[in-house]
Motif scaffolding. Sequence first.
Motif, PDB file in Angstrom:
ATOM      1  N   LYS A 244       0.833  -1.210   0.000  1.00  0.00           N
ATOM      2  CA  LYS A 244       0.000   0.000   0.000  1.00  0.00           C
ATOM      3  C   LYS A 244       0.867   1.259   0.000  1.00  0.00           C
ATOM      4  CE  LYS A 244      -3.969  -2.315   1.911  1.00  0.00           C
ATOM      5  NZ  LYS A 244      -4.634  -2.420   0.622  1.00  0.00           N
ATOM      6  N   GLY A 245       2.000   1.213   0.678  1.00  0.00           N
ATOM      7  CA  GLY A 245       2.934   2.333   0.652  1.00  0.00           C
ATOM      8  C   GLY A 245       3.467   2.589  -0.750  1.00  0.00           C
ATOM      9  N   LEU A 246       3.741   1.519  -1.481  1.00  0.00           N
ATOM     10  CA  LEU A 246       4.213   1.672  -2.858  1.00  0.00           C
ATOM     11  C   LEU A 246       3.108   2.219  -3.761  1.00  0.00           C
ATOM     12  CD1 LEU A 246       6.429  -1.506  -3.188  1.00  0.00           C
ATOM     13  CD2 LEU A 246       7.181   0.869  -3.135  1.00  0.00           C
ATOM     14  N   LEU A 247       1.857   1.821  -3.502  1.00  0.00           N
ATOM     15  CA  LEU A 247       0.738   2.396  -4.257  1.00  0.00           C
ATOM     16  C   LEU A 247       0.642   3.894  -3.999  1.00  0.00           C
ATOM     17  CD1 LEU A 247      -2.061  -0.299  -3.796  1.00  0.00           C
ATOM     18  CD2 LEU A 247      -0.804   0.252  -5.892  1.00  0.00           C
ATOM     19  N   LEU A 248       0.844   4.299  -2.737  1.00  0.00           N
ATOM     20  CA  LEU A 248       0.830   5.727  -2.419  1.00  0.00           C
ATOM     21  C   LEU A 248       1.954   6.437  -3.170  1.00  0.00           C
ATOM     22  CD1 LEU A 248      -0.345   8.063  -0.596  1.00  0.00           C
ATOM     23  CD2 LEU A 248       1.700   7.673   0.769  1.00  0.00           C
ATOM     24  N   GLY A 249       3.126   5.812  -3.225  1.00  0.00           N
ATOM     25  CA  GLY A 249       4.249   6.406  -3.934  1.00  0.00           C
ATOM     26  C   GLY A 249       3.899   6.740  -5.376  1.00  0.00           C
ATOM     27  N   ALA A 250       3.099   5.888  -6.009  1.00  0.00           N
ATOM     28  CA  ALA A 250       2.675   6.145  -7.387  1.00  0.00           C
ATOM     29  C   ALA A 250       1.721   7.339  -7.459  1.00  0.00           C
ATOM     30  CB  ALA A 250       2.012   4.901  -7.963  1.00  0.00           C
ATOM     31  N   LEU A 251       0.998   7.611  -6.375  1.00  0.00           N
ATOM     32  CA  LEU A 251       0.059   8.741  -6.354  1.00  0.00           C
ATOM     33  C   LEU A 251       0.710  10.051  -5.919  1.00  0.00           C
ATOM     34  CD1 LEU A 251      -3.011   6.997  -4.681  1.00  0.00           C
ATOM     35  CD2 LEU A 251      -2.778   7.655  -7.083  1.00  0.00           C
ATOM     36  N   LEU A 252       1.972  10.003  -5.529  1.00  0.00           N
ATOM     37  CA  LEU A 252       2.647  11.193  -5.012  1.00  0.00           C
ATOM     38  C   LEU A 252       3.483  11.899  -6.074  1.00  0.00           C
ATOM     39  CD1 LEU A 252       3.869  10.062  -1.477  1.00  0.00           C
ATOM     40  CD2 LEU A 252       1.955  11.543  -2.046  1.00  0.00           C
ATOM     41  N   ARG A 253       3.060  11.838  -7.293  1.00  0.00           N
ATOM     42  CA  ARG A 253       3.788  12.546  -8.344  1.00  0.00           C
ATOM     43  C   ARG A 253       3.786  14.038  -8.061  1.00  0.00           C
ATOM     44  NH1 ARG A 253       6.000   8.451  -9.066  1.00  0.00           N
ATOM     45  NH2 ARG A 253       5.210   6.815 -10.369  1.00  0.00           N
ATOM     46  N   ARG A 254       4.879  14.698  -8.314  1.00  0.00           N
ATOM     47  CA  ARG A 254       5.022  16.138  -8.055  1.00  0.00           C
ATOM     48  C   ARG A 254       4.028  16.905  -8.902  1.00  0.00           C
ATOM     49  NH1 ARG A 254       6.647  19.056  -4.258  1.00  0.00           N
ATOM     50  NH2 ARG A 254       8.808  19.542  -3.992  1.00  0.00           N
ATOM     51  N   ARG A 255       3.222  17.742  -8.269  1.00  0.00           N
ATOM     52  CA  ARG A 255       2.220  18.513  -8.978  1.00  0.00           C
ATOM     53  C   ARG A 255       2.487  20.006  -8.896  1.00  0.00           C
ATOM     54  NH1 ARG A 255      -1.877  15.363 -10.417  1.00  0.00           N
ATOM     55  NH2 ARG A 255      -2.125  13.403  -9.375  1.00  0.00           N
ATOM     56  N   GLY A 256       3.614  20.393  -8.337  1.00  0.00           N
ATOM     57  CA  GLY A 256       3.924  21.811  -8.192  1.00  0.00           C
ATOM     58  C   GLY A 256       2.929  22.466  -7.251  1.00  0.00           C
ATOM     59  N   ARG A 257       2.444  23.635  -7.617  1.00  0.00           N
ATOM     60  CA  ARG A 257       1.519  24.387  -6.779  1.00  0.00           C
ATOM     61  C   ARG A 257       0.056  24.110  -7.133  1.00  0.00           C
ATOM     62  NH1 ARG A 257       3.625  26.017  -2.202  1.00  0.00           N
ATOM     63  NH2 ARG A 257       4.698  27.982  -2.284  1.00  0.00           N
ATOM     64  N   ARG A 258      -0.185  23.227  -8.079  1.00  0.00           N
ATOM     65  CA  ARG A 258      -1.565  22.957  -8.468  1.00  0.00           C
ATOM     66  C   ARG A 258      -2.283  22.166  -7.382  1.00  0.00           C
ATOM     67  NH1 ARG A 258      -1.109  20.196 -14.100  1.00  0.00           N
ATOM     68  NH2 ARG A 258      -0.104  18.800 -12.676  1.00  0.00           N
ATOM     69  N   TRP A 259      -3.582  22.383  -7.298  1.00  0.00           N
ATOM     70  CA  TRP A 259      -4.408  21.674  -6.338  1.00  0.00           C
ATOM     71  C   TRP A 259      -4.510  20.216  -6.755  1.00  0.00           C
ATOM     72  CZ3 TRP A 259      -5.559  22.972  -1.701  1.00  0.00           C
ATOM     73  CH2 TRP A 259      -6.577  22.337  -1.020  1.00  0.00           C
ATOM     74  N   VAL A 260      -4.424  19.300  -5.814  1.00  0.00           N
ATOM     75  CA  VAL A 260      -4.483  17.869  -6.107  1.00  0.00           C
ATOM     76  C   VAL A 260      -5.941  17.484  -6.372  1.00  0.00           C
ATOM     77  CG1 VAL A 260      -3.981  15.574  -5.207  1.00  0.00           C
ATOM     78  CG2 VAL A 260      -2.486  17.482  -4.624  1.00  0.00           C
ATOM     79  N   PRO A 261      -6.221  16.769  -7.458  1.00  0.00           N
ATOM     80  CA  PRO A 261      -7.609  16.381  -7.774  1.00  0.00           C
ATOM     81  C   PRO A 261      -8.244  15.559  -6.648  1.00  0.00           C
ATOM     82  CG  PRO A 261      -6.148  15.913  -9.615  1.00  0.00           C
ATOM     83  CD  PRO A 261      -5.279  16.319  -8.462  1.00  0.00           C
ATOM     84  N   ARG A 262      -9.542  15.721  -6.488  1.00  0.00           N
ATOM     85  CA  ARG A 262     -10.279  15.067  -5.412  1.00  0.00           C
ATOM     86  C   ARG A 262     -10.132  13.545  -5.443  1.00  0.00           C
ATOM     87  NH1 ARG A 262     -13.836  16.667  -1.894  1.00  0.00           N
ATOM     88  NH2 ARG A 262     -14.271  18.639  -2.913  1.00  0.00           N
ATOM     89  N   ASP A 263     -10.193  12.937  -6.630  1.00  0.00           N
ATOM     90  CA  ASP A 263     -10.094  11.476  -6.700  1.00  0.00           C
ATOM     91  C   ASP A 263      -8.722  10.981  -6.230  1.00  0.00           C
ATOM     92  OD1 ASP A 263      -8.984  12.616  -9.033  1.00  0.00           O
ATOM     93  OD2 ASP A 263      -9.213  10.737 -10.138  1.00  0.00           O
ATOM     94  N   VAL A 264      -7.669  11.745  -6.502  1.00  0.00           N
ATOM     95  CA  VAL A 264      -6.327  11.375  -6.042  1.00  0.00           C
ATOM     96  C   VAL A 264      -6.236  11.529  -4.526  1.00  0.00           C
ATOM     97  CG1 VAL A 264      -3.865  11.953  -6.170  1.00  0.00           C
ATOM     98  CG2 VAL A 264      -5.249  11.949  -8.247  1.00  0.00           C
TER      99      VAL A 264
END
Length: 173
Positions: free
Chosen positions: A115-135
């Motif tokens: 599950k930690g590795l799955l989170l790692g895949a969701l932690l892509r750098r997005r800069g200052r943009r707001w993270v989408p709700r589904d993520v």
Amino acid sequence: MQERSAISLSEEIVYMAGFLDGEGCVRIARANFPWATASGNRRRSPCHILHVSVANNCREPLELFVKHFGGQIYRRAGGPRLREHFRYQVGNKKAALLLEKLLPYLIVKRAQAEKGLLLGALLRRRGRRWVPRDVLEARERLKNEVAELNGQYNGHGFTTYTRARQQEALARR
């Protein structure tokens, strides 16, 4: 005094996996960091952090983790009732690398590592943009699943350990 024979890299990896299984913790934390939007308003952007830590009274095994994956070792001084002990800690990218390398050999912490590795895949750098709700929802779901696997989540966001400690403190008053 008997000298320790040199062990191979693969043997060290297997040893560290066993050590993490017995003495370690894989968890996901959430923090809110304020930042300014283009209009100057301040918003909070939830940030999920993957943590891996291992604690022990002996520093030497923890130095293996630092040697292979980076991170820090923290020392807590002993006292009249507590022996000196050490805690290794690493976060996010380095934690994901550690879990990726140790995953084939993990038994007890295998589900948390996956599950930690799955989170790692969701932690892509997005800069200052707001993270989408589904993520954000997927990150939060993984955080709660890891907490439940660790025996910390009881459905209300409180740890059972904390609740028990609170009840003991109230009973003493």
